[in-house]
Design a protein around this motif. Structure first.
Motif, PDB file in Angstrom:
ATOM      1  N   CYS B 415       0.767  -1.228   0.032  1.00 52.62           N
ATOM      2  CA  CYS B 415      -0.106   0.096   0.142  1.00 52.62           C
ATOM      3  C   CYS B 415       0.814   1.090  -0.109  1.00 52.62           C
ATOM      4  O   CYS B 415       2.109   1.128   0.094  1.00 52.62           O
ATOM      5  CB  CYS B 415      -1.056   0.050   1.247  1.00 52.62           C
ATOM      6  SG  CYS B 415      -0.156   0.506   2.719  1.00 52.62           S
ATOM      7  N   PRO B 416       0.383   2.295  -0.044  1.00 51.93           N
ATOM      8  CA  PRO B 416       1.102   3.653  -0.332  1.00 51.93           C
ATOM      9  C   PRO B 416       1.972   3.944   1.354  1.00 51.93           C
ATOM     10  O   PRO B 416       3.045   4.508   1.102  1.00 51.93           O
ATOM     11  CB  PRO B 416       0.064   4.764  -0.451  1.00 51.93           C
ATOM     12  CG  PRO B 416      -0.684   4.148  -1.352  1.00 51.93           C
ATOM     13  CD  PRO B 416      -1.037   2.920  -0.675  1.00 51.93           C
ATOM     14  N   GLY B 417       1.314   3.487   2.204  1.00 52.38           N
ATOM     15  CA  GLY B 417       1.802   3.831   3.642  1.00 52.38           C
ATOM     16  C   GLY B 417       2.009   4.961   3.878  1.00 52.38           C
ATOM     17  O   GLY B 417       1.621   5.907   3.244  1.00 52.38           O
ATOM     18  N   CYS B 421      -0.101   8.204   2.868  1.00 53.66           N
ATOM     19  CA  CYS B 421      -1.169   8.097   3.354  1.00 53.66           C
ATOM     20  C   CYS B 421      -1.341   8.529   4.743  1.00 53.66           C
ATOM     21  O   CYS B 421      -0.643   8.511   5.641  1.00 53.66           O
ATOM     22  CB  CYS B 421      -1.639   6.609   3.322  1.00 53.66           C
ATOM     23  SG  CYS B 421      -3.254   6.394   4.387  1.00 53.66           S
ATOM     24  N   LEU B 423      -3.602   8.147   7.261  1.00 55.06           N
ATOM     25  CA  LEU B 423      -4.085   7.060   8.009  1.00 55.06           C
ATOM     26  C   LEU B 423      -2.795   6.228   8.509  1.00 55.06           C
ATOM     27  O   LEU B 423      -2.889   5.436   9.508  1.00 55.06           O
ATOM     28  CB  LEU B 423      -5.012   6.085   7.482  1.00 55.06           C
ATOM     29  CG  LEU B 423      -6.448   6.860   7.124  1.00 55.06           C
ATOM     30  CD1 LEU B 423      -7.285   5.853   6.661  1.00 55.06           C
ATOM     31  CD2 LEU B 423      -7.023   7.534   8.289  1.00 55.06           C
ATOM     32  N   ALA B 424      -1.863   6.170   7.767  1.00 53.35           N
ATOM     33  CA  ALA B 424      -0.685   5.235   7.924  1.00 53.35           C
ATOM     34  C   ALA B 424       0.270   5.379   9.486  1.00 53.35           C
ATOM     35  O   ALA B 424       0.094   6.709   9.911  1.00 53.35           O
ATOM     36  CB  ALA B 424       0.625   5.463   6.959  1.00 53.35           C
ATOM     37  N   SER B 456       1.216  -3.798   4.535  1.00 54.83           N
ATOM     38  CA  SER B 456       0.572  -2.536   4.879  1.00 54.83           C
ATOM     39  C   SER B 456       1.127  -1.447   5.687  1.00 54.83           C
ATOM     40  O   SER B 456       1.914  -2.003   6.605  1.00 54.83           O
ATOM     41  CB  SER B 456      -0.920  -2.998   5.395  1.00 54.83           C
ATOM     42  OG  SER B 456      -1.334  -4.070   4.359  1.00 54.83           O
ATOM     43  N   GLY B 457       0.754  -0.366   5.521  1.00 51.27           N
ATOM     44  CA  GLY B 457       1.383   0.467   6.523  1.00 51.27           C
ATOM     45  C   GLY B 457       0.278   0.971   7.688  1.00 51.27           C
ATOM     46  O   GLY B 457       0.637   1.988   8.429  1.00 51.27           O
ATOM     47  N   CYS B 458      -0.562   0.312   7.772  1.00 54.08           N
ATOM     48  CA  CYS B 458      -1.337   0.380   9.041  1.00 54.08           C
ATOM     49  C   CYS B 458      -2.389  -0.762   9.271  1.00 54.08           C
ATOM     50  O   CYS B 458      -2.624  -1.474   8.264  1.00 54.08           O
ATOM     51  CB  CYS B 458      -2.302   1.792   9.267  1.00 54.08           C
ATOM     52  SG  CYS B 458      -3.781   2.157   8.297  1.00 54.08           S
ATOM     53  N   ASN B 460      -5.482  -0.823   8.566  1.00 57.54           N
ATOM     54  CA  ASN B 460      -6.675  -0.900   7.513  1.00 57.54           C
ATOM     55  C   ASN B 460      -6.220  -1.988   6.527  1.00 57.54           C
ATOM     56  O   ASN B 460      -7.096  -2.332   5.666  1.00 57.54           O
ATOM     57  CB  ASN B 460      -6.753   0.560   7.144  1.00 57.54           C
ATOM     58  CG  ASN B 460      -7.398   1.254   7.986  1.00 57.54           C
ATOM     59  OD1 ASN B 460      -8.484   0.984   8.542  1.00 57.54           O
ATOM     60  ND2 ASN B 460      -7.029   2.597   8.145  1.00 57.54           N
ATOM     61  N   ALA B 461      -4.901  -2.504   6.359  1.00 57.14           N
ATOM     62  CA  ALA B 461      -4.602  -3.509   5.596  1.00 57.14           C
ATOM     63  C   ALA B 461      -4.946  -3.356   3.824  1.00 57.14           C
ATOM     64  O   ALA B 461      -5.399  -4.364   3.506  1.00 57.14           O
ATOM     65  CB  ALA B 461      -5.510  -4.705   5.944  1.00 57.14           C
ATOM     66  N   CYS B 462      -4.874  -2.293   3.700  1.00 57.84           N
ATOM     67  CA  CYS B 462      -5.124  -2.061   2.131  1.00 57.84           C
ATOM     68  C   CYS B 462      -4.088  -2.884   1.351  1.00 57.84           C
ATOM     69  O   CYS B 462      -4.176  -3.146   0.059  1.00 57.84           O
ATOM     70  CB  CYS B 462      -4.680  -0.846   1.478  1.00 57.84           C
ATOM     71  SG  CYS B 462      -5.952   0.508   2.500  1.00 57.84           S
ATOM     72  N   GLY B 463      -2.751  -3.176   2.029  1.00 60.89           N
ATOM     73  CA  GLY B 463      -1.823  -3.942   1.224  1.00 60.89           C
ATOM     74  C   GLY B 463      -2.067  -5.375   1.483  1.00 60.89           C
ATOM     75  O   GLY B 463      -1.129  -6.414   1.281  1.00 60.89           O
TER      76      GLY B 463
END
Ligand code: SF4
Lengths: 96, 552
Positions: B415-417, B421, B423-424, B456-458, B460-463
C-alpha cells in the motif's frame, strides 16, 4: 516544545505552514515558531480564521526541533509531510 | 469491453457537472469543509498527507488503450507524471489540485471512466479475476456479472448510506485469483451437479483491524438471482450492521457476532420474500451484457510459433520471462502476458505516463485493445499471439517492465503507507523496495519459487498483509516504525489469515527477518516443488519462530 502550525491548502491540498506575517507558506523553515502552549494557541486561532476564510483545511500544531541541518519536525509523519515522500516517485523513480 | 449507452453517458456527465458546481461553491466558501467532505469523498477525492488523492475506478480491472492514454494524459497534465495501481484494481493519482478535479473527471468521462463509489459507505468498485474471459481454467467470464451489479448498485438509493463500505468480488475459475473470500461478499462461479452454471456465495470476509475469511452461505445461486440475492444480503446488513461503532460496522463483524448460520437463515428468508418481486435478471439481459465481453476475433495461430520457440531456446532471459510472466490463453496459439510493475527496487504499482502510453500502444498492436489490472498491482496483456511474444518482450525490456518475477518474492504488494497516506502508522513502500533489492532478479529468487509478500502501512490492511504468505504490517511503537510479521496467509480458494510470528521488528531489522524466514523455508522444504505456503502448512510456526527470535 517548539511548535509550528501546519494545514493543507484548500485549493490544491498542498502542505502549508503559518508564517510570522500570517501567510501560508510551503517551507517549514519559513514557518513562525511558537514556544509554549499559550503562544501556539494563538497560532491555531489564526489558522481557524484561515479555515473560516476557506484558505486552508485541517490545521494542527507540529512539534519541531532546530538542528544543525535546519528545522525538523519531530514525528516521522510530520517530517514526511514537510519533506515529501521518502521514496523516489514519478519521473525520478524511472531507472535509466 | 463494456461501452456506455446514452443513459450511462448522461449519468456520468451529470455527476461531473454536479461536482463542478460543488467544488466552485466550496472554493467560494458557500460550503464548509464539513459540508463538502462527504461530497468530495463520493467523487473519489481524499485528502492525504501532501495533497488530495483521486481514486479512479477501473471496473473489474479492464482498461482499453484509449483509457490508458487518457490516464497518461491526466498524469502529465494534472499530476506529477505517474499513477499508482491499487489492490482494488483502481488507479490513484497522488497530487491533483481540488480546483482541477472537475476537469479531470470530465476527461475521464470522455473515455467512459469515473470515480463514483470509490469512497464512502456504499458498494465499491466490483473486482474480478484479472484473467477473466481468457484463462484456460475458467468456467465463465465474471465481468458481465460485475457489470450487472455495477449498474444495479450505482447510486442505489437504498444502499448509498450503508453502515460502512461494501466490497464485492467475483471469480470465474476454480482457482480464485480475485481474493473473493477477503471481501464483504464474494461470488465464485461454479458448475453444479446438473451442469448448470451459477454462483457459490461467500459473505463476511474482510481484512483490516479484525480480519475474517468469508463464510460460504450458499453452494449454488442461479445466475438470474444474482441481484435478488445480493439485495437480500445488503438488506440484512443495512438493517443490522453496527452503525454505533465504526470499527464494528463492516458486515464481517455482523456475520461473526451472529454466526454464519443465522445470517444465512436471514438472507434466505429475505431472498424468499423478495425473489420474484425484486429483479430477476432475464437471460436476454445477461446475454446482452455478456456480448460486450465476448472474446475478440482472434485469428487462428499455430499452437507452436517458430519464432517464439527459437527465441525461447536461445535466449535465457526471454525463457525466464515466459516461464514466470506468461500463462496459457484458452485459445491455442495465444498467451496471457503479465507486465510486472515490480521491477527491482521500484515502487509497487507505480507506472509513469510514458509507460502508460507505451503499454497502450502494445495493447493496441498486440493484445486486441485490452489491458487488465491485477489486484496484485501488475498489468496484463490478455491476448498476445505466441508469435508476437518476442516483440512484446523486447518492448517491455526497453520500458523496464519485463522483470520476470510474477509470483516471486520480489512481486510484492504494498500500500502507499506513510509516504502518502494520512492514516498510516509506518512506511510500506521503502520496505518493499529493500526486500526487492535484497533478493533481486536472481537465480536465488527463482530457486525460492512462489512466495507472496504483502505489506500494509497500518491496520486498515490495504496491502492485504493478512493474506500474504509473508505479511508485514507497519505499526508505530513509541514514535518509531515497527513491523509485525505474519506467516501462512493466503488469498486464493484456500484463503487463510496469517499467524503473527511474535514481537515486531524495527525498520533496520525487518528485511533481515524476511530473509531468515526465507532461509528457514529453504532448509525445511522437502524440495523445490513444496512451495513456501505448503511448507509452512506442514511444519508450522516453530522453526520460523526459532530462527527469528533465537537470541531471545
Ligand atoms: S493500509 Fe493504512 S497506510 Fe496503507 S493505504 Fe491503507 S490506510 Fe493507508
Amino acid at each position: 516544545m517548539l511548535q509550528v502550525v501546519s494545514a493543507n491548502r484548500l485549493v490544491d491540498g498542498r502542505v502549508v505552514y503559518l508564517d510570522a506575517q500570517g501567510n501560508w507558506v510551503e517551507k517549514i523553515e519559513a514557518a513562525a515558531t511558537f514556544a509554549g502552549e499559550a503562544e501556539c494557541a494563538q497560532g491555531l486561532e489564526k489558522a481557524r480564521a484561515a479555515v473560516a476564510a476557506n484558505l486552508v483545511i485541517d490545521p494542527f500544531a507540529v512539534a519541531v526541533i532546530e538542528t544543525e541541518n535546519g528545522r525538523q519536525a519531530v514525528s516521522l509523519r510530520d517530517a514526511i509531510r514537510a519533506k515529501g515522500p521518502t521514496i523516489h516517485y514519478g519521473r525520478a523513480a524511472r531507472r535509466t | 469491453m463494456y461501452r456506455y449507452d446514452e443513459f450511462d453517458a448522461a449519468f456520468v456527465a451529470e455527476r461531473v457537472a454536479q461536482f463542478r458546481d460543488q467544488v466552485a461553491r466550496r472554493l467560494r466558501g458557500d460550503l464548509t469543509e464539513e459540508q463538502f467532505r462527504p461530497l468530495r469523498l463520493q467523487n473519489g477525492v481524499y485528502l492525504q498527507l501532501h495533497a488530495y488523492m483521486l481514486r479512479i475506478a477501473v471496473p473489474y480491472g479492464t482498461l482499453s488503450p484509449r483509457q490508458m492514454r487518457k490516464l497518461a494524459h491526466i498524469a502529465r497534465r494534472y499530476d506529477k507524471g505517474y499513477g499508482h495501481f491499487t489492490t482494488r484494481q483502481n488507479l490513484q493519482f497522488h497530487w491533483p489540485a481540488l480546483a482541477d478535479v472537475p476537469d479531470i473527471l470530465n476527461e475521464l468521462a470522455s473515455v467512459e471512466m469515473h470515480c463514483i463509489q470509490t469512497s464512502g459507505n456504499n458498494i465499491r468498485n466490483i473486482t474480478a479475476d484479472q484473467f477473466a474471459g481468457v484463462a484456460a481454467d475458467e468456467i465463465e467470464d465474471p465481468r458481465p456479472y460485475c457489470e450487472i451489479l455495477r449498474q444495479w448498485s450505482s447510486l442505489h438509493p437504498e444502499f448509498s448510506f450503508l453502515p460502512r463500505k461494501f466490497k464485492i468480488a467475483i471469480a470465474g475459475a476454480p482457482h480464485d485469483r480475485a481474493a473473493i473470500q477477503t471481501h464483504d461478499v464474494g461470488f465464485h462461479i461454479v458448475r453444479n451437479a446438473r451442469g448448470e452454471v451459477g454462483f457459490a456465495c461467500y459473505v463476511g470476509g474482510g481484512l483490516g483491524r479484525t480480519p475474517f475469511v468469508a463464510h460460504k452461505i450458499r453452494d449454488f445461486l442461479p445466475k438470474s438471482d444474482l441481484i435478488a440475492y445480493t439485495e437480500a444480503i445488503l438488506r440484512v446488513y443495512n438493517l443490522e450492521g453496527r452503525r454505533d461503532n465504526k470499527f464494528k460496522a463492516r458486515i464481517k463483524i455482523l456475520v461473526h457476532e451472529k454466526g454464519a448460520d443465522a445470517i444465512r437463515a436471514e438472507v434466505e428468508e429475505e431472498f424468499a420474500r423478495t425473489r420474484g418481486a425484486t429483479v430477476s435478471i432475464p437471460k436476454e439481459e445477461i446475454d446482452r451484457i455478456g456480448a460486450y465481453f465476448a472474446l475478440p476475433d482472434l485469428p487462428a495461430q499455430p499452437a507452436r510459433a517458430g519464432a517464439f520457440e527459437t527465441r525461447r531456446a536461445g535466449d535465457a532471459a526471454f525463457a525466464r520471462f515466459v516461464d514466470q510472466n506468461v500463462i496459457a490463453h484458452k485459445v491455442p496459439g495465444y498467451a496471457i502476458v503479465t507486465i510486472s510493475l515490480k521491477s527491482i527496487g521500484a515502487v509497487p504499482g507505480d507506472v509513469s505516463a510514458e509507460q502508460m502510453d507505451a503499454i497502450a500502444d502494445l495493447a493496441e498492436t498486440y493484445s486486441h485493445d485490452e489491458i487488465r489490472v491485477t489486484h496484485e498491482q501488475n498489468l496484463v496483456l490478455p491476448h498476445v499471439a505466441l508469435a508476437d511474444l518476442p516483440a512484446v518482450y523486447d518492448r517491455l525490456v526497453a520500458l523496464d517492465l519485463a522483470t520476470a518475477n510474477i509470483g516471486l518474492v520480489t512481486d510484492i504488494i504494498s500500500c502507499p503507507g506513510l509516504d502518502y497516506c494520512s492514516l498510516a502508522t509506518a512506511r510500506s513502500i521503502p520496505v518493499a523496495q529493500r526486500i526487492s533489492e535484497r533478493f533481486g532478479d536472481t537465480d536465488r529468487a527463482r530457486e525460492i519459487g512462489e512466495l507472496k509478500i504483502n505489506i500494509s502501512g497500518c491496520i486498515n490492511a490495504c496491502g492485504h498483509h493478512h493474506v500474504g504468505h509473508i505479511g508485514i504490517l507497519g505499526l508505530e511503537k513509541k514514535g518509531v516504525e515497527s513491523y509485525q510479521i505474519t506467516l501462512g496467509g493466503a488469498a486464493d480458494e484456500n484463503c487463510a489469515i496469517g499467524d503473527v510470528t511474535g514481537p515486531g521488528f524495527s525498520t533496520d531489522q525487518v528485511v533481515d527477518a524476511v530473509e531468515k524466514i526465507v532461509d528457514t523455508y529453504l532448509k525445511v522444504r522437502t524440495g523445490k516443488d513444496e512451495d513456501f505456503l505448503s511448507a509452512y502448512r506442514r511444519v508450522g510456526m516453530a522453526p520460523f519462530k526459532e530462527a527469528l527470535y533465537e537470541r531471545a
